[in-house]
Design a protein around this motif. Structure first.
Motif, PDB file in Angstrom:
ATOM      1  N   ASP A 121       0.825  -1.199   0.000  1.00  0.00           N
ATOM      2  CA  ASP A 121       0.000   0.000   0.000  1.00  0.00           C
ATOM      3  C   ASP A 121       0.863   1.255   0.000  1.00  0.00           C
ATOM      4  O   ASP A 121       1.965   1.274   0.541  1.00  0.00           O
ATOM      5  N   ILE A 122       0.304   2.285  -0.570  1.00  0.00           N
ATOM      6  CA  ILE A 122       0.909   3.608  -0.534  1.00  0.00           C
ATOM      7  C   ILE A 122       0.155   4.387   0.528  1.00  0.00           C
ATOM      8  O   ILE A 122      -1.064   4.280   0.631  1.00  0.00           O
ATOM      9  N   SER A 123       0.851   5.169   1.330  1.00  0.00           N
ATOM     10  CA  SER A 123       0.162   5.989   2.323  1.00  0.00           C
ATOM     11  C   SER A 123       0.538   7.453   2.135  1.00  0.00           C
ATOM     12  O   SER A 123       1.635   7.776   1.687  1.00  0.00           O
ATOM     13  N   VAL A 124      -0.426   8.307   2.454  1.00  0.00           N
ATOM     14  CA  VAL A 124      -0.247   9.751   2.352  1.00  0.00           C
ATOM     15  C   VAL A 124      -0.784  10.355   3.644  1.00  0.00           C
ATOM     16  O   VAL A 124      -1.835   9.940   4.143  1.00  0.00           O
ATOM     17  N   SER A 125      -0.068  11.321   4.200  1.00  0.00           N
ATOM     18  CA  SER A 125      -0.559  12.005   5.391  1.00  0.00           C
ATOM     19  C   SER A 125      -0.544  13.507   5.149  1.00  0.00           C
ATOM     20  O   SER A 125       0.297  14.023   4.411  1.00  0.00           O
ATOM     21  N   PHE A 126      -1.492  14.178   5.785  1.00  0.00           N
ATOM     22  CA  PHE A 126      -1.623  15.625   5.630  1.00  0.00           C
ATOM     23  C   PHE A 126      -2.519  16.145   6.738  1.00  0.00           C
ATOM     24  O   PHE A 126      -3.134  15.370   7.475  1.00  0.00           O
ATOM     25  N   THR A 127      -2.597  17.447   6.878  1.00  0.00           N
ATOM     26  CA  THR A 127      -3.520  18.048   7.835  1.00  0.00           C
ATOM     27  C   THR A 127      -4.680  18.672   7.054  1.00  0.00           C
ATOM     28  O   THR A 127      -4.500  19.198   5.960  1.00  0.00           O
ATOM     29  N   TYR A 128      -5.848  18.567   7.658  1.00  0.00           N
ATOM     30  CA  TYR A 128      -7.064  19.108   7.056  1.00  0.00           C
ATOM     31  C   TYR A 128      -7.998  19.544   8.166  1.00  0.00           C
ATOM     32  O   TYR A 128      -8.322  18.735   9.048  1.00  0.00           O
ATOM     33  N   ASP A 129      -8.387  20.780   8.164  1.00  0.00           N
ATOM     34  CA  ASP A 129      -9.295  21.351   9.159  1.00  0.00           C
ATOM     35  C   ASP A 129      -8.824  21.073  10.586  1.00  0.00           C
ATOM     36  O   ASP A 129      -9.608  20.710  11.450  1.00  0.00           O
ATOM     37  N   GLY A 130      -7.522  21.227  10.812  1.00  0.00           N
ATOM     38  CA  GLY A 130      -6.958  21.046  12.142  1.00  0.00           C
ATOM     39  C   GLY A 130      -6.718  19.606  12.555  1.00  0.00           C
ATOM     40  O   GLY A 130      -6.281  19.341  13.672  1.00  0.00           O
TER      41      GLY A 130
END
Length: 76
Positions: free
Chosen positions: A46-55
């Protein structure tokens, strides 16, 4: 995938998904969709992506998992 992300963050933040800011303000939604839908036969994982969204800190995988830390304290 992007609709599922908005819904997951809205649930974690106890908000209505329709009142959330647009996801495209946080990241390139087309790129996220492309990465998550890409053919991974050569990669074998699997590929994973992380980010912030609306705190919130959001972590998604190409396998469809979505994790949300509403406090945004997690640092992938």
């Amino acid at each position: 995938m992007s609709t599922a992300v908005v819904e997951a963050v809205a649930t974690a933040n106890d908000r209505d998904p329709l009142e959330m800011p647009p996801l495209y303000d946080a990241l390139d939604v087309e790129s996220l969709e492309h990465i998550m839908a890409s053919d991974r036969t050569a990669v074998q994982r699997d590929i994973s992506v992380s980010f912030t969204y609306d705190g919130a800190f959001v972590w998604v995988t190409s396998g469809g998992a979505i994790e949300v830390d509403p406090g945004g304290a997690r640092s992938g």
